[in-house]
Design an enzyme around this catalytic site. Sequence first.
Site, PDB file in Angstrom:
ATOM      1  CG  ASP A   1      -0.405  -0.295   2.432  1.00  0.00           C
ATOM      2  OD1 ASP A   1       0.804  -0.450   2.581  1.00  0.00           O
ATOM      3  OD2 ASP A   1      -1.123   0.120   3.575  1.00  0.00           O
TER       4      ASP A   1
ATOM      5  CB  ALA B   1      10.001  -5.249   3.442  1.00  0.00           C
TER       6      ALA B   1
ATOM      7  CE  LYS C   1       7.668  -4.271   6.895  1.00  0.00           C
ATOM      8  NZ  LYS C   1       7.486  -2.810   6.511  1.00  0.00           N
TER       9      LYS C   1
ATOM     10  CG  HIS D   1      -5.122   1.290   5.688  1.00  0.00           C
ATOM     11  ND1 HIS D   1      -4.965   1.784   4.471  1.00  0.00           N
ATOM     12  CD2 HIS D   1      -4.059   0.659   5.996  1.00  0.00           C
ATOM     13  CE1 HIS D   1      -3.806   1.702   3.884  1.00  0.00           C
ATOM     14  NE2 HIS D   1      -3.159   0.927   5.115  1.00  0.00           N
TER      15      HIS D   1
HETATM   16  C1  P71 Z   1       3.505  -4.430   6.979  1.00  0.00           C
HETATM   17  C2  P71 Z   1       3.933  -2.905   6.285  1.00  0.00           C
HETATM   18  C3  P71 Z   1       3.819  -1.690   7.239  1.00  0.00           C
HETATM   19  C4  P71 Z   1       2.306  -1.426   7.938  1.00  0.00           C
HETATM   20  C5  P71 Z   1       1.426  -1.728   6.979  1.00  0.00           C
HETATM   21  C6  P71 Z   1       0.246  -1.814   7.361  1.00  0.00           C
HETATM   22  C7  P71 Z   1      -0.172  -1.649   8.694  1.00  0.00           C
HETATM   23  C8  P71 Z   1       0.969  -1.311   9.571  1.00  0.00           C
HETATM   24  C9  P71 Z   1       2.194  -1.441   8.928  1.00  0.00           C
HETATM   25  C10 P71 Z   1       5.374  -2.048   5.003  1.00  0.00           C
HETATM   26  C11 P71 Z   1       6.115  -2.256   3.568  1.00  0.00           C
HETATM   27  C12 P71 Z   1       6.134  -3.611   2.962  1.00  0.00           C
HETATM   28  C13 P71 Z   1       6.780  -3.768   1.891  1.00  0.00           C
HETATM   29  C14 P71 Z   1       6.528  -5.028   1.025  1.00  0.00           C
HETATM   30  C15 P71 Z   1       7.355  -1.350   1.590  1.00  0.00           C
HETATM   31  C16 P71 Z   1       6.697  -1.117   2.961  1.00  0.00           C
HETATM   32  C17 P71 Z   1       6.851   0.185   3.852  1.00  0.00           C
HETATM   33  N1  P71 Z   1       5.070  -2.948   5.443  1.00  0.00           N
HETATM   34  N2  P71 Z   1       7.193  -2.438   1.160  1.00  0.00           N
HETATM   35  O1  P71 Z   1       3.574  -5.065   6.112  1.00  0.00           O
HETATM   36  O2  P71 Z   1       5.315  -4.630   3.508  1.00  0.00           O
HETATM   37  O3  P71 Z   1       7.679   0.100   4.622  1.00  0.00           O
HETATM   38  O4  P71 Z   1       6.393   0.617   6.657  1.00  0.00           O
HETATM   39  O5  P71 Z   1       8.954   0.983   6.745  1.00  0.00           O
HETATM   40  O6  P71 Z   1       7.585   2.608   5.446  1.00  0.00           O
HETATM   41  O7  P71 Z   1       2.881  -4.335   8.143  1.00  0.00           O
HETATM   42  P1  P71 Z   1       7.709   0.950   5.761  1.00  0.00           P
END
Ligand code: P71
Length: 461
Positions: free
Chosen positions: A127, A219, A260, A452
Amino acid sequence: MKKYVAPPYRIKMVEPIRLIPREEREIALKNAGYNPFQLRSEDVYIDLLTDSGTGAMSQYQWAALMTGDESYAGSRSFYKLEEVVKDITGYNYVIPAHQGRGAEQVALPQLVDGKEGMHFISNMHFDTTRAHVEIAGARAIDCVIEECFDTENFHPFKGNFDLVLLEKLINEKTPEKIAGIIMTITNNSAGGQPVSLENLRAVKKIADKYNLTTIIDGARYAENAFFIKEREEGYADKSIKEIAREQFDLADIFLMSAKKDGLSNIGGLIVIKEDEELFTKCRTFIVPLEGFPTYGGLAGRDMEALSVGLVEALDIDYMTHRIEQVRYLGDKLREAGVPIQYPVGGHAVFVDCKKIAPHIPYHQFPAQSVCNAVYLEAGVRPVEIGSFLLGRDPDTGKNIESPMELMRLTIPRRTYTYAHLDVVADACIEVYNNREALVGVDFDYEPQVLRHFTAKLKPVK
Ligand code: P71
């Protein structure tokens, strides 16, 4: 020989958690606008909102924090991080960012380069990546294999690109209008599903044919490498690091949310293989957006913890247990008949809520309703990955119907025990057994971007 599998660590510091009474959970959820993002963490018992920055650091990471060099420019901690990242990726240029979206906001506009009508194609954009593609004035197109949407069917690499569709899209939009191909490994939105090296190689071949840039959104690149070791022929005897290097060899740029597989609480990376001009542009724009190029929004101590975490995440014992733990929860749910994305992915169990609440239409967010019920049941906080998260079409303003309505039970790294996962499974099974009682939700307040995170909802009467 019997196999003994237990966490490859023991606990030396604890953070107390508490399950507040049911009546208090009801009030907390109402005050949160029926959006678990808006809950106070103290009202949460087991927090499975995300695996992003929520894991436990090792004693070596905590020790490294003390050695942080907080110099504004030329920090020793930066050079240490640069060395580790170059060693893992084989790339030439490293720029830290405060987290993944920090890296995205700096790098993606450079690839669009102010041109009109540009597109990024990804197996699936996450997202924040989609948001930054759109903020940069481009459009995000997903191009994942059809098998990914059939949650019941086993496929070893449900994150794979649909190669035929990829080439069709490039020709349809014309290669000049493609700003880059984003390889999201693992494919978060589809269930933490891996992408095979064979598939990545084929994508690279197509990219080369049309002279296109390839970007790894990595990530969870180490988890992806582990699945390749487990499932792709010829990789069983290779180390996670060796496989990861083969992944990196197939891209020009690596963007990472280091929260991650960096095993850190904060951090991001822009890593560029050899394009010096792009590196110069990113280094210029990181300054106003994130900070000086040798810290990019991170404290020196954060860079120290990240340098250690990146290496720990490549350890086979760590990773075997990590993936086992997620699989344990998935197996428990499957055995009880709860529909999940199968096989279980790297960082989370994704519950198929279209199947649980077919009576709730997509614009009343069935998976959000299930998340709320699980919170009420046992104080467990999941997150919705479905139509609520997907948002509206930037051109028409209409709610987009997500192909899948998922509840993600995201497992933080090295944080919870198998006993916690038993509680999570019991809560989900209870909600599943009472699924007819679930009702949809509707907006009370809807923010313009990434709705969200801060939206307020109300149950549909
Ligand atoms: C995840 C997240 C971050 C998040 C999303 C929804 C709710 C709570 C937290 C972030 C990603 C990701 C990929 C593949 C880039 C980001 C952004 N994921 N690429 O899955 O999964 O990174 O959060 O460090 O800014 O919970 P950032």
